[in-house]
Motif scaffolding. Structure first.
Motif, mmCIF file in Angstrom:
data_model
loop_
_atom_site.group_PDB
_atom_site.id
_atom_site.type_symbol
_atom_site.label_atom_id
_atom_site.label_comp_id
_atom_site.label_asym_id
_atom_site.label_seq_id
_atom_site.Cartn_x
_atom_site.Cartn_y
_atom_site.Cartn_z
ATOM 1 N N PRO A 1 20.356 43.810 46.096
ATOM 2 C CA PRO A 1 20.978 44.472 44.957
ATOM 3 C C PRO A 1 22.503 44.529 45.061
ATOM 4 O O PRO A 1 23.036 44.812 46.139
ATOM 5 C CB PRO A 1 20.397 45.890 45.011
ATOM 6 C CG PRO A 1 20.068 46.097 46.452
ATOM 7 C CD PRO A 1 19.717 44.752 47.026
ATOM 8 N N GLY A 2 23.180 44.237 43.972
ATOM 9 C CA GLY A 2 24.631 44.389 43.910
ATOM 10 C C GLY A 2 24.964 45.580 43.019
ATOM 11 O O GLY A 2 25.327 46.659 43.486
ATOM 12 N N LYS A 3 24.750 45.354 41.711
ATOM 13 C CA LYS A 3 25.045 46.400 40.720
ATOM 14 C C LYS A 3 24.428 47.749 41.046
ATOM 15 O O LYS A 3 25.067 48.785 40.891
ATOM 16 C CB LYS A 3 24.437 45.979 39.377
ATOM 17 C CG LYS A 3 25.396 45.331 38.460
ATOM 18 C CD LYS A 3 24.726 44.922 37.174
ATOM 19 C CE LYS A 3 25.532 43.774 36.623
ATOM 20 N NZ LYS A 3 24.995 43.208 35.410
ATOM 21 N N PHE B 1 19.679 44.086 51.375
ATOM 22 C CA PHE B 1 20.938 43.383 51.643
ATOM 23 C C PHE B 1 21.839 43.586 50.413
ATOM 24 O O PHE B 1 21.503 43.103 49.329
ATOM 25 C CB PHE B 1 20.698 41.876 51.846
ATOM 26 C CG PHE B 1 19.894 41.544 53.080
ATOM 27 C CD1 PHE B 1 18.515 41.708 53.107
ATOM 28 C CD2 PHE B 1 20.520 41.065 54.220
ATOM 29 C CE1 PHE B 1 17.770 41.404 54.232
ATOM 30 C CE2 PHE B 1 19.792 40.751 55.362
ATOM 31 C CZ PHE B 1 18.420 40.932 55.375
ATOM 32 N N TYR B 2 22.938 44.279 50.590
ATOM 33 C CA TYR B 2 23.879 44.522 49.479
ATOM 34 C C TYR B 2 24.530 43.198 49.050
ATOM 35 O O TYR B 2 25.180 42.530 49.872
ATOM 36 C CB TYR B 2 24.950 45.524 49.929
ATOM 37 C CG TYR B 2 26.172 45.547 49.052
ATOM 38 C CD1 TYR B 2 26.075 45.778 47.678
ATOM 39 C CD2 TYR B 2 27.462 45.325 49.578
ATOM 40 C CE1 TYR B 2 27.198 45.781 46.866
ATOM 41 C CE2 TYR B 2 28.589 45.336 48.774
ATOM 42 C CZ TYR B 2 28.443 45.559 47.419
ATOM 43 O OH TYR B 2 29.547 45.555 46.612
ATOM 44 N N ALA B 3 24.366 42.818 47.779
ATOM 45 C CA ALA B 3 24.982 41.579 47.269
ATOM 46 C C ALA B 3 26.463 41.853 47.055
ATOM 47 O O ALA B 3 26.884 42.356 46.006
ATOM 48 C CB ALA B 3 24.314 41.134 45.975
ATOM 49 N N CYS B 4 27.262 41.485 48.044
ATOM 50 C CA CYS B 4 28.656 41.943 48.048
ATOM 51 C C CYS B 4 29.516 41.212 47.034
ATOM 52 O O CYS B 4 30.681 41.576 46.854
ATOM 53 C CB CYS B 4 29.235 41.870 49.450
ATOM 54 S SG CYS B 4 29.569 40.208 50.026
ATOM 55 N N LYS B 5 28.980 40.211 46.344
ATOM 56 C CA LYS B 5 29.769 39.578 45.289
ATOM 57 C C LYS B 5 30.175 40.606 44.229
ATOM 58 O O LYS B 5 31.133 40.417 43.502
ATOM 59 C CB LYS B 5 28.999 38.426 44.622
ATOM 60 C CG LYS B 5 27.688 38.858 43.978
ATOM 61 C CD LYS B 5 27.003 37.724 43.238
ATOM 62 C CE LYS B 5 26.310 36.746 44.150
ATOM 63 N NZ LYS B 5 25.138 37.314 44.868
ATOM 64 N N ALA B 6 29.442 41.723 44.167
ATOM 65 C CA ALA B 6 29.749 42.762 43.170
ATOM 66 C C ALA B 6 31.061 43.472 43.479
ATOM 67 O O ALA B 6 31.788 43.874 42.561
ATOM 68 C CB ALA B 6 28.605 43.773 43.108
#
Ligand code: LLP
Length: 404
Positions: free
Chosen positions: A264-266, A48-53
């Motif tokens: 993961p985001g970064k 799941f892409y941590a889109c806060k990035a």
């Protein structure tokens, strides 16, 4: 081969769209995603892409297109994910300190939810009982990552339900017959050491007997990216294998029954991003000259907020003689990007680029000093697309009400 954008293309984009400009390289995101998919193939995993990035809608749509799911940290990010076309089943909402009404909205949207406090878990239980499977975020009391400001799983952290409160947690779960589907931890950002994740998963494995309906172990995000040229990213294949070994070694854990989720985001979007800026002024300053650029902490706050290193290069004079510079912003604060940095000789008007700026760059930007937020450009299949216009004067006024 690592996809990267050539100096000439970055200069061309800067000339076409102006500076400062954030540039993202789509194929680099895909390469990072492939590393995760392949490295974790030894387990049943979902990414799941941590889109806060980085939440530009085009980035979200690209990420959806390569088959990745999405993790959100606010109800508005959930709405962005839905707007980008993600199915609710592919959206995860992992928040902290939020009003219960946001959890109600997330349930109405039908997305996966991780709850981070006993208080919200109790409200959830009262309202939904066993009807809506849910995850709980635990605080494993592990100090991880190089920087306390981005470390979130330690024993003073506000994030998650402290693992020592397991008895209270269990009581609430039993009282309301809550369907606990997932146990979640996220210990911080920039974690290179695979053993931190192993330690985390072992904390969760020990809790398996408390949650008979458990289907998912969610280890959050936090994989390291190489900000300095000599640094290495988290070895995902090694991590995958170590987690598989941890499953095999633990008497309570079965990787055929438990899916492992990551957020993961970064790792997905940091290296794909470049912030291209121009030098406004040069100042003589003893032996280290100052180069003042047309951006500042309003556009890239990581160096000032976390003492983060971003590699900088002079696009306009790549072969030039190297000199030491201090690189500063144009904000009326001490917004130093770098001190004592060796760069090819700089002239006013030169284009400088901050590398590895895709994650938490534009996303943490502001209008401080009434400056505009920059433009964003996505390069895909070699073509540069403007995906966000630079702000204009009207944007600074658009939410203000004139009462005087
Ligand atoms: N999952 C949860 C629950 C999180 O809180 C975070 C990040 C992530 C996943 C993604 O972490 P990543 O893979 O991007 O490290 N602004 C800071 C980083 C703050 C991260 C906050 N939470 C920075 O620029 O370094």
């Amino acid at each position: 081969m690592t996809p990267s954008l050539a100096n000439e293309q970055l200069i061309q984009i800067a000339e076409q769209f102006g500076t400062p400009v954030y540039v993202y390289h789509a194929e680099k995101i895909k390469q990072q995603y492939e590393k995760l998919k392949n490295g974790f193939a030894v387990l049943d995993t979902r990414i799941f892409y941590a889109c806060k990035a980085l939440t530009n809608i085009n980035i979200l749509r690209y990420i959806k297109g390569i088959g990745c799911n999405i993790d959100c940290s606010s109800i508005n990010e959930v709405k962005m994910a839905l707007h980008a076309g993600f199915e609710p089943n592919n959206i995860l909402y992992t928040s902290n300190g939020i009003a219960f009404s946001e959890i109600e909205e997330a349930v109405a949207a039908g997305v996966h939810i991780n709850i981070d406090s006993l208080s919200n878990l109790e409200k959830f239980g009262k309202k939904y009982g066993h009807s809506y499977p849910v995850g709980v975020r635990l605080r494993p009391n592990i100090l991880a990552g190089g920087n306390i400001k981005i470390s979130t799983g330690h024993d003073k952290s506000k994030f998650g339900i402290p693992v020592e409160q397991i008895a209270e947690l269990e009581k609430i779960v039993q009282q309301h017959n809550i369907f606990i589907r997932a146990l979640h931890i996220h210990t911080g950002s920039e974690i290179k050491d695979a053993d931190v994740f192993v330690k985390g998963i072992e904390v969760l494995f020990d809790l398996i007997p408390h949650f008979p309906e458990l289907e998912v172990i969610d280890l959050g995000g936090g994989f390291k990216v190489p900000y300095r040229p000599e640094e290495k990213e988290t070895d995902i294949a090694l991590l995958g294998q170590k987690l598989k070994d941890a499953f095999d070694a633990h008497p309570l854990a079965d990787h055929k029954k438990l899916q492992v989720w990551f957020e993961p985001g970064k790792f997905l979007v940091s290296e794909c991003g470049y912030l291209v800026t121009q030098v406004n002024v040069l100042k003589e300053n003893g032996k280290v000259d100052i180069a003042g650029v047309n951006t500042g902490l309003n556009h890239l706050i990581r160096p000032m907020m976390y003492d983060a290193y971003h590699h900088i290069s002079n696009l306009s004079n790549p072969g030039g003689k190297e000199k030491e510079y201090m690189i500063t912003g144009y904000i009326c604060e001490t917004d130093t990007f770098a001190t004592d940095r060796l760069l090819n000789e700089i002239k006013e008007g030169d284009y400088l680029v901050f590398h590895n700026a895709g994650a938490y760059g534009f996303e943490m930007s502001s209008n401080y000093n009434s400056r505009y937020k920059p433009a964003e450009v996505l390069v895909k299949d070699g073509t540069a697309h403007l995906i966000r216009k630079r702000e204009e004067f009207d944007d600074l006024l658009k939410t203000q009400l004139k009462v005087l």
